[in-house]
Design a protein around this motif. Sequence first.
Motif, short mmCIF file in Angstrom:
data_model
loop_
_atom_site.label_atom_id
_atom_site.label_comp_id
_atom_site.label_asym_id
_atom_site.label_seq_id
_atom_site.Cartn_x
_atom_site.Cartn_y
_atom_site.Cartn_z
N GLU A 78 5.37 8.76 14.04
CA GLU A 78 5.41 8.82 12.58
C GLU A 78 5.55 10.26 12.15
N ARG A 80 5.47 12.70 8.85
CA ARG A 80 5.00 12.76 7.47
C ARG A 80 5.49 14.07 6.85
N ASN A 81 6.01 13.96 5.63
CA ASN A 81 6.48 15.14 4.89
C ASN A 81 5.48 15.45 3.78
N THR A 82 4.76 16.53 3.93
CA THR A 82 3.78 16.93 2.91
C THR A 82 4.34 18.00 1.97
N VAL A 111 13.63 11.72 4.99
CA VAL A 111 12.19 11.57 4.70
C VAL A 111 11.94 12.20 3.33
N GLY A 115 6.64 11.45 1.71
CA GLY A 115 6.90 10.19 2.40
C GLY A 115 6.74 10.28 3.90
N THR A 116 6.98 9.16 4.57
CA THR A 116 6.90 9.09 6.02
C THR A 116 8.14 8.41 6.57
N THR A 118 9.53 6.73 10.63
CA THR A 118 9.13 6.40 11.99
C THR A 118 10.35 6.39 12.88
#
Length: 142
Positions: A78, A80-82, A111, A115-116, A118
Amino acid sequence: MSTGDAEEVSGTDRDPVRFDAGTPPLEWAMAGVGLVIVLVVLAGLVVTALTRGDEPPAFTASVVEVVPAGDGHLVLVEVRNTGGRAGAAVQVEGHVSGDPGSTVSAEIDYVTAGGTGTVGLVFDGSPAREQVEVGVVGWHEP
């Protein structure tokens, strides 16, 4: 039609906005609920647009699961975009700890900010979840 003091009202003489016996109270209540929902969504969009930063994407990758797949194992990762912006063509690499020759890679198309995504990496053999090291090695702006 009738005699007496009664006044005849045609269908076009009614005020469509006025609350009268022709409009059930439940219909007015549902219209009010719909209006509240629309206003809340619009307010949320405005707040998000005003508070989201303009910083570039910031990706973190983590192993979610390792499952058998044919002669090897599929490692689900996974990402994740922070960050404050989206990233496209996000390149993910992984390898088994202590074996840099086992490096495999894959790409996630897009992404969103916050959002995330996979992706699956296929390894020969059967690595344990904690033996697989993964990370994002590149991306570009959409």
